[in-house]
Motif scaffolding. Structure first.
Motif, PDB file in Angstrom:
ATOM      1  N   UNK A 179      -5.497  -3.448 -16.338  1.00  0.00           N
ATOM      2  CA  UNK A 179      -5.685  -2.898 -14.929  1.00  0.00           C
ATOM      3  C   UNK A 179      -6.586  -1.626 -14.952  1.00  0.00           C
ATOM      4  N   UNK A 180      -6.225  -0.951 -15.969  1.00  0.00           N
ATOM      5  CA  UNK A 180      -7.126   0.320 -16.095  1.00  0.00           C
ATOM      6  C   UNK A 180      -8.602   0.150 -16.396  1.00  0.00           C
ATOM      7  N   UNK A 181      -8.770  -1.096 -17.146  1.00  0.00           N
ATOM      8  CA  UNK A 181     -10.215  -1.331 -17.504  1.00  0.00           C
ATOM      9  C   UNK A 181     -10.762  -2.109 -16.471  1.00  0.00           C
ATOM     10  N   UNK A 182     -10.042  -2.966 -15.675  1.00  0.00           N
ATOM     11  CA  UNK A 182     -10.461  -3.809 -14.398  1.00  0.00           C
ATOM     12  C   UNK A 182      -9.487  -3.520 -13.354  1.00  0.00           C
ATOM     13  N   UNK A 183      -9.937  -2.649 -12.580  1.00  0.00           N
ATOM     14  CA  UNK A 183      -8.704  -2.225 -11.625  1.00  0.00           C
ATOM     15  C   UNK A 183      -8.684  -3.092 -10.410  1.00  0.00           C
ATOM     16  N   UNK A 184      -7.370  -3.093  -9.748  1.00  0.00           N
ATOM     17  CA  UNK A 184      -7.221  -4.172  -8.573  1.00  0.00           C
ATOM     18  C   UNK A 184      -7.722  -3.381  -7.407  1.00  0.00           C
ATOM     19  N   UNK A 185      -7.821  -4.353  -6.456  1.00  0.00           N
ATOM     20  CA  UNK A 185      -8.047  -3.707  -5.132  1.00  0.00           C
ATOM     21  C   UNK A 185      -7.062  -3.536  -4.128  1.00  0.00           C
ATOM     22  N   UNK A 198       3.367   7.096 -19.263  1.00  0.00           N
ATOM     23  CA  UNK A 198       3.484   8.321 -20.001  1.00  0.00           C
ATOM     24  C   UNK A 198       3.480   8.183 -21.267  1.00  0.00           C
ATOM     25  N   UNK A 199       4.461   7.619 -21.842  1.00  0.00           N
ATOM     26  CA  UNK A 199       4.578   7.318 -23.333  1.00  0.00           C
ATOM     27  C   UNK A 199       3.482   6.878 -24.040  1.00  0.00           C
ATOM     28  N   UNK A 200       2.693   5.923 -23.217  1.00  0.00           N
ATOM     29  CA  UNK A 200       1.385   5.223 -23.964  1.00  0.00           C
ATOM     30  C   UNK A 200       0.503   6.415 -23.804  1.00  0.00           C
ATOM     31  N   UNK A 201       0.399   7.366 -23.252  1.00  0.00           N
ATOM     32  CA  UNK A 201      -0.876   8.049 -22.832  1.00  0.00           C
ATOM     33  C   UNK A 201      -1.580   7.510 -21.662  1.00  0.00           C
ATOM     34  N   UNK A 202      -1.296   6.998 -21.058  1.00  0.00           N
ATOM     35  CA  UNK A 202      -1.923   6.252 -19.808  1.00  0.00           C
ATOM     36  C   UNK A 202      -1.511   6.712 -18.624  1.00  0.00           C
ATOM     37  N   UNK A 203      -0.781   7.491 -18.285  1.00  0.00           N
ATOM     38  CA  UNK A 203      -0.111   8.025 -17.131  1.00  0.00           C
ATOM     39  C   UNK A 203      -1.150   8.378 -16.323  1.00  0.00           C
ATOM     40  N   UNK A 204      -2.109   9.345 -16.566  1.00  0.00           N
ATOM     41  CA  UNK A 204      -3.386   9.563 -15.580  1.00  0.00           C
ATOM     42  C   UNK A 204      -3.958   8.472 -15.312  1.00  0.00           C
ATOM     43  N   UNK A 205      -4.486   7.712 -16.056  1.00  0.00           N
ATOM     44  CA  UNK A 205      -5.399   6.806 -16.002  1.00  0.00           C
ATOM     45  C   UNK A 205      -4.792   5.654 -14.756  1.00  0.00           C
ATOM     46  N   UNK A 206      -3.592   5.539 -15.183  1.00  0.00           N
ATOM     47  CA  UNK A 206      -3.024   4.478 -14.313  1.00  0.00           C
ATOM     48  C   UNK A 206      -2.749   5.157 -12.856  1.00  0.00           C
ATOM     49  N   UNK A 207      -2.704   6.475 -12.876  1.00  0.00           N
ATOM     50  CA  UNK A 207      -2.263   6.802 -11.564  1.00  0.00           C
ATOM     51  C   UNK A 207      -3.741   6.866 -10.702  1.00  0.00           C
ATOM     52  N   UNK A 208      -4.526   7.216 -11.528  1.00  0.00           N
ATOM     53  CA  UNK A 208      -6.048   7.359 -10.843  1.00  0.00           C
ATOM     54  C   UNK A 208      -6.282   5.883 -10.376  1.00  0.00           C
ATOM     55  N   UNK A 216      -9.837 -11.316  -3.895  1.00  0.00           N
ATOM     56  CA  UNK A 216      -9.398 -10.057  -3.923  1.00  0.00           C
ATOM     57  C   UNK A 216      -8.726  -9.995  -5.284  1.00  0.00           C
ATOM     58  N   UNK A 217      -8.743  -9.053  -6.041  1.00  0.00           N
ATOM     59  CA  UNK A 217      -7.872  -8.798  -7.191  1.00  0.00           C
ATOM     60  C   UNK A 217      -6.607  -8.247  -6.713  1.00  0.00           C
TER      61      UNK A 217
END
Length: 413
Positions: free
Chosen positions: A61-67, A85-95, A144-145
């Motif tokens: 989802x971070x690589x191909x964001x949904x709408x 957060x544990x995978x180091x993806x918290x900021x990317x997922x939040x954005x 729509x994704x």
């Protein structure tokens, strides 16, 4: 022997709890009202941080964001963010999610979204997945994704397994997010004991706070050959109390009547059970005494009498046919472990009379068996139990003693 306190409305009732989360908190609410509790967690939640499939979907989802993103549960969405957060993806997922249109199924999901410093666009008043689906279909989803946070692993008994499929059929590119996945508990012994207690009427009520817990119990009963008997018991004497309609849906699909509070909250469920069980309780007037049979014992004139399994089994058998003679053979079959010696029935009846503290409640019918000595007011002229259609006397059923009237007591037997 325990005398009922004014606030002990659940004294004598035994309630099964299938929840794995907040089970002790829920049990405390019921114990304060006098209930006996049987714990049997029906599911085990897979720790999200260890879930490789959730991590894979998050990176996708971070690589191909949904709408559009649909959050269905507060605990699930919150756990997803913590795992990221544990995978180091918290900021990317939040954005990523912050750039999507977010829909929240209910207030708990809405609260989790805002706790993550995000904002939902819309949430249904009904807290229903069906209303979320209708909302999406009404605005059109072709091309729509959509990311859909799932409740858990779906089974044939879960209520909304078609949510994602319906969106796909409408042309959406759906990405299921397997948050809050569940599996059966490692130790299924307590669940087996709970199922057995339901089947044998050792419980007055079994409570459910999630559809996966219902599905897990049904799957286990099916695997152990007890599904038919379990469903039969839940359709009759044992109350199935659910926190809300989504939880209740798998049972209602099987024709099991369910009961639930007006609001899908744990405290509301405890209050609802405290109101519903006493209302449903059978009430029998026998030998001048007021009697109510419950899972943990018999209430006699406001006092809870705890009974051993054998006399308790006979009391249930007699109360199931109040005023009618139950043969020694039928009572023997009702005893735990059965057997062939009817002397065991006489022994258990003696223990039952002693346990009740009111020996005259159980009446011996020479060479026939035993019955509850119902008071005359318990009978009704127009529909006596010893008659069949057309006024014929039913075979093998004795006339009630001197009582021209019969009334079926309240409760499900």
């Amino acid at each position: 022997m325990t005398t009922l306190a004014a606030d002990a409305c659940l004294a004598g009732f035994t309630i099964g709890i299938t929840a794995s989360r907040r089970a002790e908190e829920f049990a405390t609410l019921l114990r304060r009202r006098g209930a006996e509790i049987v714990f049997a967690p029906a599911i085990r939640i897979i720790p999200l941080a260890d879930d490789t499939e959730l991590e894979r979907v998050t990176r996708l989802l971070v690589a191909e964001p949904p709408q559009i993103t649909v959050a269905t549960t507060g605990i699930g969405f919150r756990g997803w963010m913590e795992a990221a957060e544990g995978w180091g993806l918290a900021d990317d997922l939040r954005n990523t999610l912050g750039a999507t249109r977010m829909l929240a199924r209910g207030p708990k999901a809405k609260g989790a979204i805002r706790a993550a410093e995000l904002r939902e666009e819309w949430s249904p008043g009904s807290e229903s997945s069906a209303e979320v689906l209708d909302h999406l279909l009404a605005e059109g989803v072709s091309g729509v994704r959509i990311a859909v946070q799932l409740h858990g692993a779906t089974t044939e008994w879960e209520p909304v397994p078609d949510f994602c499929e319906v969106l796909r059929c409408a042309g959406a590119d759906v990405v299921p997010v397997p948050v809050y996945r569940w599996v059966p508990p490692d130790d299924q012994g307590p669940l087996d004991q709970l199922i057995e207690a339901v089947v044998t009427s050792g419980l007055d009520c079994v409570t459910f706070t999630s559809a996966p817990a219902v599905a897990s119990m049904l799957m286990r009963a099916n695997g152990t050959g007890l599904l038919e008997r379990l469903v039969y018991a839940l359709r009759g004497r044992v109350l199935a109390a659910c926190v809300g309609p989504i939880t209740a849906a798998p049972l209602e699909e099987l024709g099991v009547p369910t009961s639930m509070p007006g609001r899908a909250r744990l405290g509301a469920l405890a209050r609802h059970v405290a109101e519903e069980l006493p209302r449903r309780a059978n009430r029998i007037h026998a030998a001048g005494h007021h009697i109510s049979v419950r899972g943990a014992g018999v209430v006699v004139d406001g006092q809870v009498r705890q009974l051993a399994p054998a006399p308790m089994a006979l009391m249930r058998a007699l109360a199931g046919q109040p005023g009618r003679v139950v043969s020694r053979e039928d009572l023997l079959a009702a005893l735990p472990g059965g057997g062939e010696d009817t002397h065991a029935v006489e022994t258990a009846i003696a223990r039952l009379r002693a346990g009740l503290g009111t020996p005259k409640v159980i009446q011996t019918v020479v060479k026939r068996g035993y019955r509850l000595a119902l008071d005359p007011a318990e009978y009704a002229d127009d529909n006596p139990p010893h008659q069949m259609a057309g006024g014929q006397r039913a075979p093998g059923v004795d006339l009630p003693p001197r009582g021209p009237q019969y009334v079926q007591p309240a409760g499900n037997w």
